[in-house]
Design a protein around this motif. Structure first.
Motif, short mmCIF file in Angstrom:
data_model
loop_
_atom_site.label_atom_id
_atom_site.label_comp_id
_atom_site.label_asym_id
_atom_site.label_seq_id
_atom_site.Cartn_x
_atom_site.Cartn_y
_atom_site.Cartn_z
N PHE A 1 0.83 -1.21 0.00
CA PHE A 1 0.00 0.00 0.00
C PHE A 1 0.87 1.27 0.00
O PHE A 1 0.81 2.08 -0.94
N ILE A 2 1.70 1.44 1.03
CA ILE A 2 2.49 2.67 1.11
C ILE A 2 3.58 2.67 0.04
O ILE A 2 3.82 3.67 -0.64
N ASP B 1 10.45 -7.08 -3.16
CA ASP B 1 9.17 -7.44 -2.51
C ASP B 1 8.90 -8.91 -2.78
O ASP B 1 9.03 -9.37 -3.92
N THR C 1 2.20 -9.86 1.10
CA THR C 1 0.96 -9.11 1.35
C THR C 1 0.71 -8.09 0.25
O THR C 1 -0.39 -7.54 0.16
N LEU D 1 10.32 -0.64 3.76
CA LEU D 1 8.91 -0.73 4.15
C LEU D 1 8.46 -2.17 4.30
O LEU D 1 7.38 -2.43 4.85
N TYR E 1 4.09 -7.51 17.18
CA TYR E 1 4.32 -6.57 16.07
C TYR E 1 5.02 -5.30 16.57
O TYR E 1 6.00 -4.84 16.00
N LYS F 1 8.73 -3.65 15.63
CA LYS F 1 8.93 -2.30 15.11
C LYS F 1 9.86 -1.49 16.01
O LYS F 1 10.61 -0.63 15.56
#
Ligand SMILES: NC(=O)c1ccc[n+]([C@@H]2O[C@H](COP(=O)([O-])OP(=O)(O)OC[C@H]3O[C@@H](n4cnc5c(N)ncnc54)[C@H](O)[C@@H]3O)[C@@H](O)[C@H]2O)c1
Length: 329
Positions: free
Chosen positions: A15-16, A37, A41, A80, A148, A152
């Motif tokens: 997405f981003i 990638d 997802t 990302l 998660y 991060k």
């Protein structure tokens, strides 16, 4: 493309990442873009026509050989790639750790073996977790509530440590709730904005986990892309994390009300039990962001949501015309 900055985007089919690629391709200072990638997802369909303008390498950030080949001559790496979901990490903490924490370490090691390009990486507001201070200031203690969030926290801490130990130019950015076009519903770990829009467009009720008074600092993906593009072209470095949100605070019930207005149909809200690992309130203190990126512009929530709803409507109608044209598949 020749000349210009050479940028690697891990997770560029997400997405981003896919939004960022569109931004970077429009910027005159950017030369070649390589995407790493594994499509776990993400999807190349999110890149649309941009796919032809990037060097797309399908594979994992856990693959050292792939990273080394991709990084040769890079000026900047935007990291990302991750498994970006609290519930997913609660269900499978080890895989989340491998991809998010070990994956970041591998990216940093590859950057160290390359000629020290700038590393911009995505952290998450979930690192603040149970920290009661509002708004969230980068200097307050992280109190993660999910695997998660821990992965991060490791991401941002590793960047700081690689800056301290090896002098690597780094920029850990703490994203809050990012929303916008190309954020998909239709999978078990989808985020609230696409899930609710998709449900409403299908005539279904939306589920609010808990009483709906929990608040989020909703950030339009355009703001995130603008900041990252400025970071790359201006080579902005920070050893310590920088919140990438502008300090807004929207309750889930208010979000439901606004989406209902934009959709013109209202939203039928049903309440479900609170989810483990979710935080009550999330709002950024934006002072550090505005010091490093003084021109940062907040996209008004209504405007950002209108564009997001338009993307969902368009995507659904594209899918319908494809199915109509192709018959039953
Ligand atoms: N969307 C948000 O609100 C938000 C909030 C905070 C932080 N973030 C962070 O921003 C980043 C991007 O998130 P997103 O919302 O675009 O998610 P996304 O799932 O759409 O994108 C992640 C991308 O990473 C890829 N990926 C996953 N594992 C990989 C691996 N091992 N090797 C290579 N690629 C891999 C996926 O295929 C996908 O394209 C993530 O690091 C996420 O943790 C997002």
């Amino acid at each position: 493309m020749t000349g210009g900055l050479r940028v690697i985007v891990t997770g560029g089919a997400g997405f981003i990442g896919s939004n960022l690629i569109s931004w970077l391709l429009r910027h005159p200072a950017i030369g070649r873009i390589t995407v790493v990638d594994d499509l776990s997802t993400g999807s190349t369909s999110l890149l649309g026509g941009d796919l032809a303008d990037v060097d797309f390498r399908r594979g994992s950030v856990l693959d050292e050989g792939l990273l080394d080949a991709a990084m040769a001559g890079a000026d900047a790496v935007v990291h990302l790639a991750a498994l970006p979901s609290v519930p997913r990490s609660v269900a499978d903490p080890v895989t989340t750790h491998h991809v998010n924490a070990t994956g970041t370490l591998q990216v940093l090691e590859a950057t160290r073996r390359a000629d020290g390009p700038l590393v911009v990486a995505a952290s998450s507001s979930s690192v603040y977790g149970a920290q009661p201070v509002l708004p969230k200031v980068e200097t307050s203690r992280a109190m993660p509530l999910s695997p998660y969030a821990v992965s991060k926290l490791a991401t941002e801490a590793y960047l700081g440590a690689y800056h301290a130990c090896y002098g690597l130019p780094v920029l850990p950015l703490t994203f809050f709730n990012v929303y916008g076009p190309r954020q998909r519903a239709g999978h078990p770990y989808a985020a609230v904005v696409p899930v609710w829009i998709d449900a409403a467009l299908s005539g279904q009720p939306v589920t609010v986990h808990g009483d709906g008074t929990q608040t989020r600092d909703l950030t339009c993906v355009d703001t995130v892309c603008e900041v990252i593009t400025t970071a790359i072209t201006g080579r902005v470095v920070s050893q310590w994390p920088v919140n990438l949100a502008l300090g807004t605070r929207t309750s889930l019930l208010d979000l439901a009300g606004l989406l209902g207005e934009i959709l013109g149909t209202g939203l039928r809200v049903e309440h479900g039990p609170p989810r483990p690992g979710d935080v009550a309130h999330s709002q950024a203190a934006p002072a550090r962001l505005l010091e490093l990126f003084p021109g940062t512009r907040a996209v008004p929530l209504r405007e950002g949501l209108e564009r997001t709803v338009a993307w969902h409507r368009q995507t659904r109608s594209d899918t319908r015309s494809y199915t109509d044209a192709g018959g039953s598949r």
